[in-house]
Design a protein around this motif. Structure first.
Motif, PDB file in Angstrom:
ATOM      1  N   UNK A   1      -1.354-114.467  -6.813  1.00  0.00           N
ATOM      2  CA  UNK A   1      -0.878-113.762  -7.723  1.00  0.00           C
ATOM      3  C   UNK A   1       0.389-112.763  -7.359  1.00  0.00           C
ATOM      4  N   UNK A   2      -0.236-111.621  -6.623  1.00  0.00           N
ATOM      5  CA  UNK A   2       0.734-110.812  -6.239  1.00  0.00           C
ATOM      6  C   UNK A   2       2.068-111.023  -5.387  1.00  0.00           C
ATOM      7  N   UNK A   3       1.686-111.946  -4.422  1.00  0.00           N
ATOM      8  CA  UNK A   3       2.441-112.576  -3.306  1.00  0.00           C
ATOM      9  C   UNK A   3       3.529-113.475  -4.149  1.00  0.00           C
ATOM     10  N   UNK A   4       3.186-114.013  -5.133  1.00  0.00           N
ATOM     11  CA  UNK A   4       4.062-114.967  -5.977  1.00  0.00           C
ATOM     12  C   UNK A   4       5.157-114.464  -6.845  1.00  0.00           C
ATOM     13  N   UNK A   5       4.587-113.090  -7.020  1.00  0.00           N
ATOM     14  CA  UNK A   5       5.532-112.325  -7.727  1.00  0.00           C
ATOM     15  C   UNK A   5       6.655-111.761  -7.049  1.00  0.00           C
TER      16      UNK A   5
ATOM     17  N   UNK B   1       3.772-105.846  -5.136  1.00  0.00           N
ATOM     18  CA  UNK B   1       3.246-105.897  -6.137  1.00  0.00           C
ATOM     19  C   UNK B   1       1.762-105.835  -5.980  1.00  0.00           C
ATOM     20  N   UNK B   2       0.903-105.493  -6.916  1.00  0.00           N
ATOM     21  CA  UNK B   2      -0.821-105.224  -6.707  1.00  0.00           C
ATOM     22  C   UNK B   2      -1.321-104.955  -8.174  1.00  0.00           C
ATOM     23  N   UNK B   3      -2.562-105.262  -8.369  1.00  0.00           N
ATOM     24  CA  UNK B   3      -3.596-105.213  -9.498  1.00  0.00           C
ATOM     25  C   UNK B   3      -4.273-103.919  -9.335  1.00  0.00           C
TER      26      UNK B   3
ATOM     27  N   UNK C   1      -7.508-100.716  -6.354  1.00  0.00           N
ATOM     28  CA  UNK C   1      -6.459-101.553  -6.104  1.00  0.00           C
ATOM     29  C   UNK C   1      -6.676-102.782  -5.730  1.00  0.00           C
ATOM     30  N   UNK C   2      -6.398-103.667  -6.084  1.00  0.00           N
ATOM     31  CA  UNK C   2      -6.487-105.284  -5.561  1.00  0.00           C
ATOM     32  C   UNK C   2      -5.259-105.955  -5.088  1.00  0.00           C
ATOM     33  N   UNK C   3      -5.484-106.628  -3.972  1.00  0.00           N
ATOM     34  CA  UNK C   3      -4.235-107.678  -3.597  1.00  0.00           C
ATOM     35  C   UNK C   3      -3.016-107.038  -3.608  1.00  0.00           C
ATOM     36  N   UNK C   4      -2.802-105.789  -2.785  1.00  0.00           N
ATOM     37  CA  UNK C   4      -1.506-105.192  -2.722  1.00  0.00           C
ATOM     38  C   UNK C   4      -0.737-105.924  -1.758  1.00  0.00           C
ATOM     39  N   UNK C   5       0.491-106.064  -1.993  1.00  0.00           N
ATOM     40  CA  UNK C   5       1.121-106.765  -1.053  1.00  0.00           C
ATOM     41  C   UNK C   5       2.113-105.827  -0.028  1.00  0.00           C
TER      42      UNK C   5
ATOM     43  N   UNK D   1     -13.824-103.543 -18.711  1.00  0.00           N
ATOM     44  CA  UNK D   1     -12.960-103.638 -17.645  1.00  0.00           C
ATOM     45  C   UNK D   1     -11.349-103.795 -18.035  1.00  0.00           C
ATOM     46  N   UNK D   2     -10.551-102.997 -17.509  1.00  0.00           N
ATOM     47  CA  UNK D   2      -9.069-103.443 -17.746  1.00  0.00           C
ATOM     48  C   UNK D   2      -8.262-103.429 -16.390  1.00  0.00           C
ATOM     49  N   UNK D   3      -7.448-104.350 -16.602  1.00  0.00           N
ATOM     50  CA  UNK D   3      -6.553-104.514 -15.205  1.00  0.00           C
ATOM     51  C   UNK D   3      -5.183-104.937 -15.688  1.00  0.00           C
ATOM     52  N   UNK D   4      -4.065-104.463 -14.686  1.00  0.00           N
ATOM     53  CA  UNK D   4      -2.649-104.709 -14.907  1.00  0.00           C
ATOM     54  C   UNK D   4      -2.207-105.031 -13.658  1.00  0.00           C
ATOM     55  N   UNK D   5      -1.324-106.221 -13.832  1.00  0.00           N
ATOM     56  CA  UNK D   5      -0.497-106.412 -12.551  1.00  0.00           C
ATOM     57  C   UNK D   5       0.921-105.659 -12.926  1.00  0.00           C
ATOM     58  N   UNK D   6       1.139-105.129 -11.541  1.00  0.00           N
ATOM     59  CA  UNK D   6       2.156-104.099 -11.417  1.00  0.00           C
ATOM     60  C   UNK D   6       3.130-104.510 -10.313  1.00  0.00           C
ATOM     61  N   UNK D   7       4.293-104.247 -10.752  1.00  0.00           N
ATOM     62  CA  UNK D   7       5.542-104.819  -9.837  1.00  0.00           C
ATOM     63  C   UNK D   7       6.326-103.649  -9.626  1.00  0.00           C
TER      64      UNK D   7
END
Length: 229
Positions: free
Chosen positions: A30-34, A44-46, A56-60, A128-134
């Protein structure tokens, strides 16, 4: 924005997301596709908030970790607010214009190299709450088209993430049933117990020692039994 090209690339990304075989793999995709799908996005990260704890999850890029850590330490910031309040979308054209809303975070984020930001509510499950951040290092990098593209990616990401979590939970449940069954068999053979009696031994040990049933089963399999059995 060439929406036809975006649609083709997003469709390919959606197929790749659903083909991922792990939660971590899905989030990293997801993050690398962004970076490739959203014009202006350089990182990008979640951000996940669970039980009041931020993760923090999957930071690029390291910038994502630094920004999330800063927001968590200060208790303010756009990503932190979006994940905590469940606000569906935010777009910040220039961090220098946000000193009133986030007086501590905005100048320090600018110093980190953040020029502009966007965030999208990714999923909600239980508490739980999550956000995709760019992120972009340039002010004004994100346009209305960027926001629409990001929101579309986030919608696909939420479906893929939910599917990955369900698959992981199912695998975990199957593994738990197998190890519990194996432990029951050990107790039945060692102590001439019936199946319900063997399960009751595991259940009582779990309750009295505040240990999950699956972990009790692992103890039985490792030790060949429980001292109280």
């Amino acid at each position: 924005m060439d929406w036809q090209d975006f649609a083709v690339r997003l469709a390919s990304t959606a197929r790749e997301l659903l083909a991922e075989d792990s939660v971590d793999g899905t989030l990293n995709k997801v993050t690398h596709s962004a970076l490739h799908l959203i014009e202006g996005c350089t990182a990008a990260g979640i951000l996940l908030l669970s039980g009041g704890t931020a993760k923090t999850l999957a930071p690029t890029e390291q910038l994502v970790n630094d920004s999330d850590a800063l927001q968590a330490r200060l208790g303010e910031g756009p990503c932190y607010d979006a994940a905590r309040t469940g606000h569906p979308v935010f777009r910040i054209k220039d961090l220098t214009e946000e000193r009133v809303r986030w007086p501590a975070y905005a100048p320090q984020a600018k110093a980190l190299g953040v020029g502009s930001m966007m965030g999208f509510l990714l999923y909600t499950e239980d508490e739980d709450l999550g956000a995709l951040n760019l992120y972009s290092t340039e002010p004004g990098a994100f346009t209305e088209d960027s926001q629409t593209a990001g929101w579309t990616l986030a919608a696909h990401a939420a479906v893929a993430f939910s599917s990955a979590r369900e698959h992981a939970q199912l695998e975990k449940a199957v593994a738990s049933r197998h190890i519990i069954g194996e432990a029951m068999g050990i107790l039945m053979a060692a102590h001439r117990l019936s199946e319900p009696e063997a399960f009751d031994v595991l259940r009582r040990y779990s309750q009295e020692n505040n240990i999950k049933l699956r972990e009790v089963a692992h103890l039985v399999c490792e030790r060949g039994g429980l001292r109280e059995a």
